[in-house]
Design a protein around this motif. Structure first.
Motif, PDB file in Angstrom:
ATOM      1  N   ARG A 208       0.076 -48.535   3.729  1.00  0.00           N
ATOM      2  CA  ARG A 208      -0.420 -49.491   2.742  1.00  0.00           C
ATOM      3  C   ARG A 208      -1.946 -49.582   2.724  1.00  0.00           C
ATOM      4  NH1 ARG A 208       2.709 -54.827   4.367  1.00  0.00           N
ATOM      5  NH2 ARG A 208       1.334 -55.680   2.732  1.00  0.00           N
ATOM      6  N   LEU A 209      -2.594 -48.497   3.140  1.00  0.00           N
ATOM      7  CA  LEU A 209      -4.052 -48.527   3.231  1.00  0.00           C
ATOM      8  C   LEU A 209      -4.713 -48.787   1.886  1.00  0.00           C
ATOM      9  CD1 LEU A 209      -5.969 -48.065   5.715  1.00  0.00           C
ATOM     10  CD2 LEU A 209      -6.537 -45.892   4.650  1.00  0.00           C
TER      11      LEU A 209
ATOM     12  N   VAL B 177      -2.638 -37.858   8.939  1.00  0.00           N
ATOM     13  CA  VAL B 177      -2.978 -39.268   8.710  1.00  0.00           C
ATOM     14  C   VAL B 177      -4.319 -39.381   7.980  1.00  0.00           C
ATOM     15  CG1 VAL B 177      -3.441 -41.488   9.800  1.00  0.00           C
ATOM     16  CG2 VAL B 177      -1.617 -40.035  10.678  1.00  0.00           C
ATOM     17  N   LEU B 178      -5.268 -38.521   8.320  1.00  0.00           N
ATOM     18  CA  LEU B 178      -6.544 -38.534   7.596  1.00  0.00           C
ATOM     19  C   LEU B 178      -6.323 -38.246   6.120  1.00  0.00           C
ATOM     20  CD1 LEU B 178      -9.002 -36.612   9.970  1.00  0.00           C
ATOM     21  CD2 LEU B 178      -8.763 -39.080   9.681  1.00  0.00           C
ATOM     22  N   GLY B 179      -5.464 -37.267   5.824  1.00  0.00           N
ATOM     23  CA  GLY B 179      -5.198 -36.932   4.433  1.00  0.00           C
ATOM     24  C   GLY B 179      -4.583 -38.092   3.666  1.00  0.00           C
ATOM     25  N   VAL B 180      -3.581 -38.736   4.258  1.00  0.00           N
ATOM     26  CA  VAL B 180      -2.956 -39.897   3.622  1.00  0.00           C
ATOM     27  C   VAL B 180      -3.996 -41.001   3.408  1.00  0.00           C
ATOM     28  CG1 VAL B 180      -1.279 -41.755   3.948  1.00  0.00           C
ATOM     29  CG2 VAL B 180      -0.657 -39.397   4.502  1.00  0.00           C
ATOM     30  N   SER B 181      -4.810 -41.245   4.434  1.00  0.00           N
ATOM     31  CA  SER B 181      -5.816 -42.307   4.358  1.00  0.00           C
ATOM     32  C   SER B 181      -6.842 -42.022   3.263  1.00  0.00           C
ATOM     33  CB  SER B 181      -6.517 -42.471   5.707  1.00  0.00           C
ATOM     34  OG  SER B 181      -5.595 -42.799   6.732  1.00  0.00           O
ATOM     35  N   ALA B 182      -7.267 -40.769   3.173  1.00  0.00           N
ATOM     36  CA  ALA B 182      -8.239 -40.405   2.148  1.00  0.00           C
ATOM     37  C   ALA B 182      -7.643 -40.572   0.756  1.00  0.00           C
ATOM     38  CB  ALA B 182      -8.711 -38.961   2.357  1.00  0.00           C
ATOM     39  N   TRP B 183      -6.411 -40.152   0.585  1.00  0.00           N
ATOM     40  CA  TRP B 183      -5.755 -40.252  -0.724  1.00  0.00           C
ATOM     41  C   TRP B 183      -5.618 -41.712  -1.148  1.00  0.00           C
ATOM     42  CZ3 TRP B 183      -5.105 -36.194  -3.793  1.00  0.00           C
ATOM     43  CH2 TRP B 183      -4.388 -36.378  -4.980  1.00  0.00           C
ATOM     44  N   LEU B 184      -5.448 -42.609  -0.152  1.00  0.00           N
ATOM     45  CA  LEU B 184      -5.276 -44.033  -0.447  1.00  0.00           C
ATOM     46  C   LEU B 184      -6.599 -44.790  -0.481  1.00  0.00           C
ATOM     47  CD1 LEU B 184      -2.045 -44.767   1.620  1.00  0.00           C
ATOM     48  CD2 LEU B 184      -2.262 -44.440  -0.848  1.00  0.00           C
ATOM     49  N   GLY B 185      -7.716 -44.069  -0.390  1.00  0.00           N
ATOM     50  CA  GLY B 185      -9.000 -44.700  -0.644  1.00  0.00           C
ATOM     51  C   GLY B 185      -9.906 -44.946   0.523  1.00  0.00           C
ATOM     52  N   ALA B 186      -9.542 -44.487   1.740  1.00  0.00           N
ATOM     53  CA  ALA B 186     -10.458 -44.650   2.874  1.00  0.00           C
ATOM     54  C   ALA B 186     -11.744 -43.886   2.616  1.00  0.00           C
ATOM     55  CB  ALA B 186      -9.805 -44.168   4.165  1.00  0.00           C
ATOM     56  N   ARG B 187     -12.814 -44.349   3.191  1.00  0.00           N
ATOM     57  CA  ARG B 187     -14.147 -43.820   2.902  1.00  0.00           C
ATOM     58  C   ARG B 187     -14.782 -43.085   4.074  1.00  0.00           C
ATOM     59  NH1 ARG B 187     -17.525 -46.095  -0.759  1.00  0.00           N
ATOM     60  NH2 ARG B 187     -19.438 -44.900  -1.069  1.00  0.00           N
ATOM     61  N   VAL B 188     -14.632 -43.627   5.276  1.00  0.00           N
ATOM     62  CA  VAL B 188     -15.262 -43.068   6.472  1.00  0.00           C
ATOM     63  C   VAL B 188     -14.168 -42.771   7.489  1.00  0.00           C
ATOM     64  CG1 VAL B 188     -16.911 -43.475   8.346  1.00  0.00           C
ATOM     65  CG2 VAL B 188     -17.419 -44.297   6.041  1.00  0.00           C
ATOM     66  N   PHE B 189     -14.279 -41.603   8.141  1.00  0.00           N
ATOM     67  CA  PHE B 189     -13.228 -41.110   9.022  1.00  0.00           C
ATOM     68  C   PHE B 189     -13.829 -40.782  10.386  1.00  0.00           C
ATOM     69  CE2 PHE B 189     -12.487 -40.276   4.627  1.00  0.00           C
ATOM     70  CZ  PHE B 189     -11.173 -40.641   4.413  1.00  0.00           C
ATOM     71  N   ARG B 190     -13.444 -41.564  11.390  1.00  0.00           N
ATOM     72  CA  ARG B 190     -13.972 -41.394  12.744  1.00  0.00           C
ATOM     73  C   ARG B 190     -13.083 -40.393  13.481  1.00  0.00           C
ATOM     74  NH1 ARG B 190     -13.392 -43.728  17.919  1.00  0.00           N
ATOM     75  NH2 ARG B 190     -15.373 -44.057  19.019  1.00  0.00           N
ATOM     76  N   VAL B 191     -13.660 -39.257  13.893  1.00  0.00           N
ATOM     77  CA  VAL B 191     -12.843 -38.149  14.406  1.00  0.00           C
ATOM     78  C   VAL B 191     -13.473 -37.487  15.622  1.00  0.00           C
ATOM     79  CG1 VAL B 191     -11.874 -37.679  12.120  1.00  0.00           C
ATOM     80  CG2 VAL B 191     -13.928 -36.451  12.869  1.00  0.00           C
ATOM     81  N   HIS B 192     -12.613 -36.781  16.378  1.00  0.00           N
ATOM     82  CA  HIS B 192     -13.079 -35.945  17.474  1.00  0.00           C
ATOM     83  C   HIS B 192     -13.364 -34.521  16.999  1.00  0.00           C
ATOM     84  CE1 HIS B 192     -10.634 -39.107  19.554  1.00  0.00           C
ATOM     85  NE2 HIS B 192     -11.680 -39.095  20.372  1.00  0.00           N
ATOM     86  N   ASP B 193     -12.523 -33.985  16.115  1.00  0.00           N
ATOM     87  CA  ASP B 193     -12.655 -32.612  15.623  1.00  0.00           C
ATOM     88  C   ASP B 193     -13.337 -32.635  14.262  1.00  0.00           C
ATOM     89  OD1 ASP B 193     -12.391 -29.996  14.754  1.00  0.00           O
ATOM     90  OD2 ASP B 193     -10.335 -29.769  15.489  1.00  0.00           O
ATOM     91  N   VAL B 194     -14.653 -32.550  14.269  1.00  0.00           N
ATOM     92  CA  VAL B 194     -15.423 -32.673  13.032  1.00  0.00           C
ATOM     93  C   VAL B 194     -15.130 -31.524  12.073  1.00  0.00           C
ATOM     94  CG1 VAL B 194     -17.765 -32.648  12.057  1.00  0.00           C
ATOM     95  CG2 VAL B 194     -17.260 -34.023  14.096  1.00  0.00           C
ATOM     96  N   ALA B 195     -15.129 -30.303  12.570  1.00  0.00           N
ATOM     97  CA  ALA B 195     -14.945 -29.145  11.696  1.00  0.00           C
ATOM     98  C   ALA B 195     -13.621 -29.209  10.953  1.00  0.00           C
ATOM     99  CB  ALA B 195     -15.043 -27.852  12.506  1.00  0.00           C
ATOM    100  N   ALA B 196     -12.526 -29.521  11.656  1.00  0.00           N
ATOM    101  CA  ALA B 196     -11.217 -29.593  11.022  1.00  0.00           C
ATOM    102  C   ALA B 196     -11.155 -30.741  10.015  1.00  0.00           C
ATOM    103  CB  ALA B 196     -10.132 -29.758  12.078  1.00  0.00           C
ATOM    104  N   ALA B 197     -11.716 -31.888  10.394  1.00  0.00           N
ATOM    105  CA  ALA B 197     -11.699 -33.028   9.487  1.00  0.00           C
ATOM    106  C   ALA B 197     -12.525 -32.758   8.240  1.00  0.00           C
ATOM    107  CB  ALA B 197     -12.217 -34.272  10.207  1.00  0.00           C
TER     108      ALA B 197
END
Length: 286
Positions: free
Chosen positions: A207-208, A246-266
């Motif tokens: 429900r993001l 989960v990043l993909g779902v979050s982005a599709w639902l409107g998230a803006r900033v993504f805190r990650v360990h694997d920068v290249a993949a993200a």
């Protein structure tokens, strides 16, 4: 206007589209890297790599989120302030964030060149917003269910976890504005796993879009977290694919900033998704 479209300005930059925040832990006991970037030189090298791989924001933390050895203010300052100074000198254009709940640390890193205070523990020190306002820098307003820092929930329960998150983080964001923090320098973070069980974190993900609909830019910090591991039945070192999903779902639902360990993949996944979304919009416009 949704959070996906709201203005977001940090370090004099307008951040548009999916924004990648790289995790740099100056801790000896991180749940993921297990101290790989605890040393100063190792942390600085990791920053260099993250910037090269496409990170927009570097998020420096000096205290492990979970339970562990005590880290007092003096030790947290030792771990993070010099690194902020070095990163600012080495990468003048990058946005620097510091993951802290302490106003004393916020004050020191703001003076050292930080652009954003990532208050993961949800305002347990209300003075942190005042520090952000005084220095003209940004603030992340998170929901941790009222937990004390570095503690885990015991039978966490909410009538409606998403409603509780929205109520709390939007109130904190408006409080920050009232104190003088720029509206376009504030992010809201549902804080997956903080004060929540796996079901809560999955419900927040599903429900993001409701968080994005508040108009505040949404930060998601889901990288390799326990809710992904429990859902997939995988240990921490095998949660990368789940994280990207989960990043993909979050982005599709409107998230803006993504805190990650694997920068290249993200970076690759989010840019690909942005391209698909743009193509979808063009098709719909025909």
């Amino acid at each position: 206007m949704t959070g996906a479209d709201a203005p977001l300005r940090l370090h004099g930059r307008s951040l548009e589209g999916p924004t990648v925040m790289a995790v740099i832990n100056r801790t000896p006991d991180s749940f993921f890297d297990r101290g790989a970037t605890y040393g100063f030189d190792a942390a600085l090298t990791a920053v260099d790599t993250a910037v090269t791989e496409g990170a927009d924001i570097i998020d420096i933390g000096g205290v492990k989120a979970g339970p562990g050895a005590e880290v007092d203010v003096r030790e947290e300052l030792r771990r993070v302030v010099d690194l902020v100074v070095a990163v600012r000198e080495r990468h003048p254009e990058v946005v620097i964030s510091v993951d802290t709940w302490r106003a004393e640390v916020g004050e020191a890193v703001a003076e050292a060149g930080a652009d954003l205070l990532n208050d993961t523990w949800g305002g347990v020190d209300p003075r942190l917003a005042e520090v952000a306002a005084a220095h003209g820098i940004g603030l992340v307003c998170a929901h941790a269910g009222g937990l004390d820092p570095r503690t885990r929930p015991h039978r966490a329960g909410y009538e409606d976890v998403v409603a509780d998150v929205i109520r709390y983080v939007t109130a904190e964001a408006e409080r920050a504005v009232s104190l003088g923090v720029r509206r376009d320098a504030i992010l809201i973070d549902p804080a997956h796993d903080f004060g929540k069980n796996t079901w809560h974190s999955l419900e927040i993900t599903r429900r993001l879009g409701e968080l994005s609909a508040t108009g505040w830019p949404v930060l998601v910090a889901v990288s390799n977290k326990d809710f992904i591991g429990e859902t997939l039945g995988e240990p921490v070192e095998k949660r990368g694919v789940g994280t990207m999903a989960v990043l993909g779902v979050s982005a599709w639902l409107g998230a803006r900033v993504f805190r990650v360990h694997d920068v290249a993949a993200a970076r690759q996944a989010l840019d690909s998704l942005a391209g698909q979304r743009a193509a979808d919009s063009r098709c719909r416009a025909r």
